[in-house]
Scaffold this motif. Structure first.
Motif, PDB file in Angstrom:
ATOM      1  N   CYS A  79       0.696  -1.168  -0.112  1.00  0.00           N
ATOM      2  CA  CYS A  79       0.221   0.025  -0.070  1.00  0.00           C
ATOM      3  C   CYS A  79       0.674   1.181  -0.002  1.00  0.00           C
ATOM      4  N   MET A  80       0.914   1.921  -1.270  1.00  0.00           N
ATOM      5  CA  MET A  80       1.736   3.147  -1.239  1.00  0.00           C
ATOM      6  C   MET A  80       1.061   4.056  -0.653  1.00  0.00           C
ATOM      7  N   SER A  81       1.566   5.392  -0.152  1.00  0.00           N
ATOM      8  CA  SER A  81       0.823   6.327   0.258  1.00  0.00           C
ATOM      9  C   SER A  81       1.715   7.785   0.162  1.00  0.00           C
ATOM     10  N   SER A  82       1.096   8.848  -0.130  1.00  0.00           N
ATOM     11  CA  SER A  82       1.557  10.096  -0.026  1.00  0.00           C
ATOM     12  C   SER A  82       2.157  10.517   1.370  1.00  0.00           C
ATOM     13  N   LEU A  83       3.212  11.240   1.445  1.00  0.00           N
ATOM     14  CA  LEU A  83       3.867  11.688   2.639  1.00  0.00           C
ATOM     15  C   LEU A  83       3.182  12.954   3.149  1.00  0.00           C
ATOM     16  N   LYS A  84       2.155  13.360   2.106  1.00  0.00           N
ATOM     17  CA  LYS A  84       1.726  14.671   2.430  1.00  0.00           C
ATOM     18  C   LYS A  84       0.372  14.604   3.102  1.00  0.00           C
ATOM     19  N   TYR A  85      -0.236  13.119   3.262  1.00  0.00           N
ATOM     20  CA  TYR A  85      -1.376  12.913   3.966  1.00  0.00           C
ATOM     21  C   TYR A  85      -1.366  11.816   4.881  1.00  0.00           C
ATOM     22  N   HIS A  86      -2.559  11.981   5.880  1.00  0.00           N
ATOM     23  CA  HIS A  86      -2.722  10.918   6.685  1.00  0.00           C
ATOM     24  C   HIS A  86      -3.852   9.894   5.983  1.00  0.00           C
ATOM     25  N   GLU A  87      -3.439   8.706   5.546  1.00  0.00           N
ATOM     26  CA  GLU A  87      -4.586   8.358   4.480  1.00  0.00           C
ATOM     27  C   GLU A  87      -5.260   6.940   5.278  1.00  0.00           C
ATOM     28  N   PHE A  88      -6.457   7.031   4.982  1.00  0.00           N
ATOM     29  CA  PHE A  88      -7.488   6.189   5.554  1.00  0.00           C
ATOM     30  C   PHE A  88      -7.693   4.884   4.209  1.00  0.00           C
ATOM     31  N   VAL A  89      -7.321   3.908   4.522  1.00  0.00           N
ATOM     32  CA  VAL A  89      -7.358   2.907   3.564  1.00  0.00           C
ATOM     33  C   VAL A  89      -8.620   1.741   3.902  1.00  0.00           C
ATOM     34  N   ARG A  90      -9.685   1.613   2.983  1.00  0.00           N
ATOM     35  CA  ARG A  90     -10.556   0.670   3.348  1.00  0.00           C
ATOM     36  C   ARG A  90     -10.128  -0.620   3.100  1.00  0.00           C
ATOM     37  N   VAL A  91     -10.263  -1.545   4.105  1.00  0.00           N
ATOM     38  CA  VAL A  91      -9.722  -3.012   3.964  1.00  0.00           C
ATOM     39  C   VAL A  91     -11.051  -3.954   4.263  1.00  0.00           C
ATOM     40  N   ARG A  92     -10.883  -5.137   3.517  1.00  0.00           N
ATOM     41  CA  ARG A  92     -11.594  -6.364   3.741  1.00  0.00           C
ATOM     42  C   ARG A  92     -10.822  -7.138   4.605  1.00  0.00           C
ATOM     43  N   LEU A  93     -11.438  -7.712   5.550  1.00  0.00           N
ATOM     44  CA  LEU A  93     -10.892  -8.446   6.683  1.00  0.00           C
ATOM     45  C   LEU A  93     -11.324  -9.922   6.439  1.00  0.00           C
ATOM     46  N   GLY A  94     -10.184 -10.916   6.411  1.00  0.00           N
ATOM     47  CA  GLY A  94     -10.809 -12.163   6.278  1.00  0.00           C
ATOM     48  C   GLY A  94      -9.922 -12.981   7.447  1.00  0.00           C
ATOM     49  N   PHE A  95     -10.791 -13.932   8.337  1.00  0.00           N
ATOM     50  CA  PHE A  95     -10.054 -14.652   9.278  1.00  0.00           C
ATOM     51  C   PHE A  95      -9.907 -16.098   8.550  1.00  0.00           C
ATOM     52  N   ILE A  96      -8.398 -16.255   8.362  1.00  0.00           N
ATOM     53  CA  ILE A  96      -7.971 -17.358   7.699  1.00  0.00           C
ATOM     54  C   ILE A  96      -7.004 -17.974   8.183  1.00  0.00           C
TER      55      ILE A  96
END
Lengths: 637, 637
Positions: B330-347
């Motif tokens: 997951c790459m992100s910009s140094l300019k922002y605090h980013e919120f990434v939506r994720v799907r979770l699995g219990f595997i």
């Protein structure tokens, strides 16, 4: 008349028999999507529309045909003409059918108003947000039996879904019965009981997604009860009927259910809650809820909640379970599965659970409970110190930020708690009143952070220190001076019996009300009686024990007693007179290991605050000149 | 016009500046106790009345004066006279003032109608439930800043408290703006956007305890926006104004706020959500919410929620955090605090987090998210395989009972999920469509329980097995046969361009829409083109890639393409025609280690069920003669 319970089914068995027989008919309805928050879908919902529903520009720039750009390069600029080769588009604008890509404004060289040059070629669909990028027509948005959240409402509307089919919320008729019941706010006569159960049920049903319909109080009259039950059965999906709490009076509910419907289960092996009735009238459920508030609570939680959730096709969420060390032995009957309300403390990094009053009438035990300990039907009891599983009622965060205070009670502890919470919203205080000695025992078993204590040494006349040495040996304890307070006789307004000294308690016309053994106030009384060589047995009412200053004052206010020993604030709150007899030291015993915790520090700051001192002045009867002084007791040992 | 963001404050800094400046004026109101569910007390509440408010009998029996019983024994019965020495009482009955204890009915010997004998003495207060046993007048019932629960309502009413002072819920005006916005249900023209953000906000505000007031859509007109903002500011405590989503058009909101009030913060270093505006008009907050739905969501969650809670003196509850292994870099910009939506699995006993589409317009990413990964402003990105902290949006129980299915998509997976959930309410299925190859990669990294796959070996013409050997070497995989399905050309109704064979795709008048590389359908196309010696480059639209059958069908339906390769059900759902060209094997690859889990077994039972087969018949184009057959692949390797 003796009550006979017809059955003693185990809870799960009773529920199975009842639910199997009940065969709930789930009803559905269509609601506007924007009104569907918290409702449950009856089937999967697929998009009607794509979103976006047209190809749109993802950039500000121009829409072009990609084939017109092939071959463009730094050395080979291509000139395009507005209207023929391109149109200007902003982000979000639709892409006209004849074009297939967007070149962003930064990559354009303006020639004149109608011409631009480009220096790189484009590929089809470049910078276009295609139709259906977010949601494609016929795509699944939410599955069946899904509880609709705010984000689902947005997505459904974006997908062209303006109405959804959901399960109907059940209408729940709530009938309070009992000749002794009166509405809140009525002029109370002796024998009247305010109906509050039906209001608790109303709130519970609301929380669980049902639609409560409370009926007026019905007197104990067979025909009235029967008529109301039939009316409620017709007007609702579920009927809850709350029996009067008196077991010494004929109970009409079971007879009514049996007459107009079928009583499937009468009596379940749970405590509190055993006399529950599970019936069916015209294929709809009717549940007879016991009258005692705690019994009622567990029947609502363990049976009615699941019923109301079932109508909405929802599973009841399991409450979180934590391990805790039990601070007191808990005996239980082999006949019942018992629910014991407990207060939880997070002390020294682990949970400790203290059982609360177990009476079925103890409303406050529900207010004060942080969790429930379940004792199996076939268990006789659980020893103190055992690790037990506790079903949480309070949030874990809150419990972990709660200062536990067990010991002698004074209204100033509640006041300090309130000031602390207002200073720092994160922190709470839970206080249990078990008397000074009880507090020291709680320190010993590590079930409290702090024990307020005012124990007078009968021999030395010194406060607290000798008791701490005796009850909590080996623990490093800090004694934090809290207040010097005045104890005195709480007497009727005007002191009509002219009670002014301990000797007056011996008079024939004086009825006393005492505090429980182990309380500091009791010791103070005994110390003074001993000094004056008064035989306690000769005091009328010496054996009547109350557990708080307020309870003593309430007994005097009600005319049940003429005098009790207590603090000024209790007398003043009840509008009674107060005859000072002595001063005493009300201190806080705190194990040294907790002194550095943030919450203890916050509490100590609180009692040193001006706000707290102002409140003490307002109440009267407290001297705070030493408040906050810390005496490290291990140095004395 | 280029948009300029005036600031790039860190989130906490922006909130601090804004809240400090805002100085919220908390308002209070008095409500009936029975209407106070979920409301927050402004001060500690003390009982007005004791409960019980009189001394009552705890047993059925007689009330007597204890002194009249002294001396009674088995050998010395004492006879008592009704009216003089005793009265009959039932449980709950008041004890007349002249008596001080109750003897239970079992301990009485009847002499005649007016006389009884007793054979043991009683002590004062025996079998009496004293006044105030549950609640004593002036006792604390609930502290200040306490959110009222059903049990509190009961205790308050029992304590004679019929009204409580609570914090007012804030009224929240919600203004959707944008000339392109239309109400749901309007006839949609190209360029129209359905306003759904304001409906999501309405539901969020409701959930958080505020009172939402949605205004009608306001066109992009400075005066109209200004007038509505002023009106909403007067009518509400808080105003939320939702900018149009187009960044290429003048934005009036910030100018309006600056003209009639003060714009405190414009731009916060969060992504999505950066263009938020925090303003004050007449001492009341106004917040400009970005137009993109995901940006709007995070501004609501991270800023507006806290504001609405503050009015009620509530702290926002922290969401639970779990550790999970990140499945993709997951790459992100140094300019922002980013919120990434994720799907979770219990595997396999641990959480895995798969990032969802990151676009700010991806409404479905909010619907499908189980949690949020926050990437700090000063972090460039996170490598795949890293253990990360995920803030939960879904319940843990639900995630643990969810079968994760990543790979090739077919509508029958959603249908099977629905049938499974109806068979057993406990189980859910989460499907992500990444194509067949993507699914095999997900098997390799253990981020899925199951990968639907239909990969044709170009050399052997065999399905799936060789790819599994190549992509998931060393893992023991079971290949569960699901369906044989027909793939064909999805074309406009009536097939106006008469497309019947692969060669037709080369025609000048035919525009194709393709599937993404790595998908089974793409391989099927390439396999056939190769066999026929067709150069894919010569097919118009070969490079336009869509990710699902439905998206391909939607492109054909919209007239953006004349043909695409896909399954019958997609064509039929969109009302399009379907020209069959070949059969293929759509199988489920499942690691052997999961085959024995309850949820996989339940799913396999589901696809073998009659109900599922009926649904396949209804859809058409599927052959289920081998459905459920299991091939253990490790034997083949």
């Amino acid at each position: 008349m003796q009550k006979v319970y017809l059955s003693n089914y185990e809870l799960d068995e009773a529920k199975k028999i009842y639910f199997d027989k009940l065969k709930l008919r789930l009803q559905t309805e269509i609601v506007n999507t924007w009104d569907a928050l918290g409702r449950v879908t009856t089937k999967p919902v697929f998009a009607h529309l794509s979103s976006p529903h047209y190809n749109s520009s993802a950039m500000d720039g121009i829409a072009v045909k990609s084939e017109k750009t092939f071959g463009a390069s730094d050395r080979n600029h291509i000139t395009l003409t507005e209207g023929e080769d391109y149109v200007v588009v902003d982000t979000g604008d639709p892409i006209p059918r004849e074009f297939d890509c967007v070149i962003m404004v930064e990559d354009l060289i303006k020639v004149d108003d109608r011409h631009i040059k480009i220096y790189q070629s484009s590929v089809p669909w470049q910078n276009i947000r295609p139709l259906g990028e977010d949601i494609v027509e016929n795509q699944l948005i939410v599955p069946s039996r899904h509880k609709i959240r705010p984000v689902d409402i947005g997505a459904l509307i974006a997908g062209g879904i303006n109405t959804v089919e959901v399960f109907k919320r059940p209408a729940v008729g709530i009938i309070p019965t009992g000749t002794e019941l009166v509405e809140p706010g009525s002029e109370l006569r002796v024998g009247d009981i305010i109906d509050f159960n039906s209001r608790t049920f109303t709130a519970q049903v609301t929380e669980w997604g049902g639609i409560p319909n409370r009926y007026s109080i019905i007197k104990d009259n067979y025909k009235l009860i029967k008529d109301t039950v039939l009316k409620a059965n017709e007007e609702n999906d579920v009927v809850l009927i709350n029996a009067g709490s008196s077991a010494g009076r004929e109970d009409f509910t079971s007879s009514v259910i049996s007459e107009v419907g079928e009583l499937i289960v009468h009596g379940v092996a749970i405590k509190p809650g055993k006399p529950v009735m599970l019936g069916i009238i015209n294929d709809k459920p009717i549940i007879g809820i016991p009258g005692f508030p705690v019994s009622a609570y567990f029947v609502m939680e363990e049976i009615v909640k699941e019923l109301i959730y079932s109508y909405q096709c929802l599973e009841t969420e399991e409450r979180k379970i934590v391990n805790a060390s039990l601070t007191k032995r808990c005996m239980s009957s082999l006949k019942y599965h018992e629910f014991v309300r407990v207060r939880l403390g997070f002390i020294g990094g682990k949970y400790v659970a203290t059982p609360l009053t177990r009476g079925a009438g103890a409303t406050m035990s529900l207010v004060n409970a942080d969790g429930v300990l379940e004792i199996n039907q076939h268990t006789e009891g659980i020893e103190s110190g055992t690790e037990v599983k506790i079903k949480l009622l309070s949030a874990e965060d809150k419990i972990k930020n709660t200062l536990v205070c067990i010991g002698s009670h004074d209204p100033i502890i509640d006041i300090a708690a309130d000031i602390m919470h207002n200073r720092n919203k994160k922190y709470f205080l839970s206080s249990s009143n078990v008397g000074s000695t009880g507090g020291l025992m709680a320190l010993k078993t590590s079930e409290t952070h702090m024990a307020p204590t005012h124990l007078l040494d009968m021999e030395t006349g010194e406060y607290n220190v000798s008791y701490l040495k005796k009850y909590v040996p080996g623990k490093k304890i800090c004694l934090v001076k809290c207040v010097n307070r005045i104890q005195g006789f709480i007497v009727e307004k005007g002191n009509p019996k002219n009670i002014t000294k301990f000797e007056d308690l011996l008079r024939d016309d004086v009825k006393f009300v005492n505090r429980q053994r182990g309380s500091g106030t009791r010791l103070l009384l005994d110390y003074n009686l001993n000094k004056l060589n008064i035989d306690p047995q000769k005091i009328k009412g010496y054996f009547r024990e109350e557990f708080t200053h307020l309870a003593v004052a309430a007994a005097v206010e009600a005319g049940d007693a003429d005098a009790g020993l207590g603090v000024y604030s209790a007398a003043s709150l009840m509008g009674l007179d107060f005859i000072p007899v002595c001063n005493e030291e009300y201190d806080l015993a705190i194990p040294e290991e907790y002194m550095d915790s943030e919450i203890v520090k916050e509490f100590l700051e609180t009692i040193k605050s001006e706000e707290f001192k102002d409140k003490l002045d307002e109440l009267g009867g407290y001297d705070y000149s030493n408040t906050g002084t810390i005496i490290k007791l291990q140095e004395l040992m």
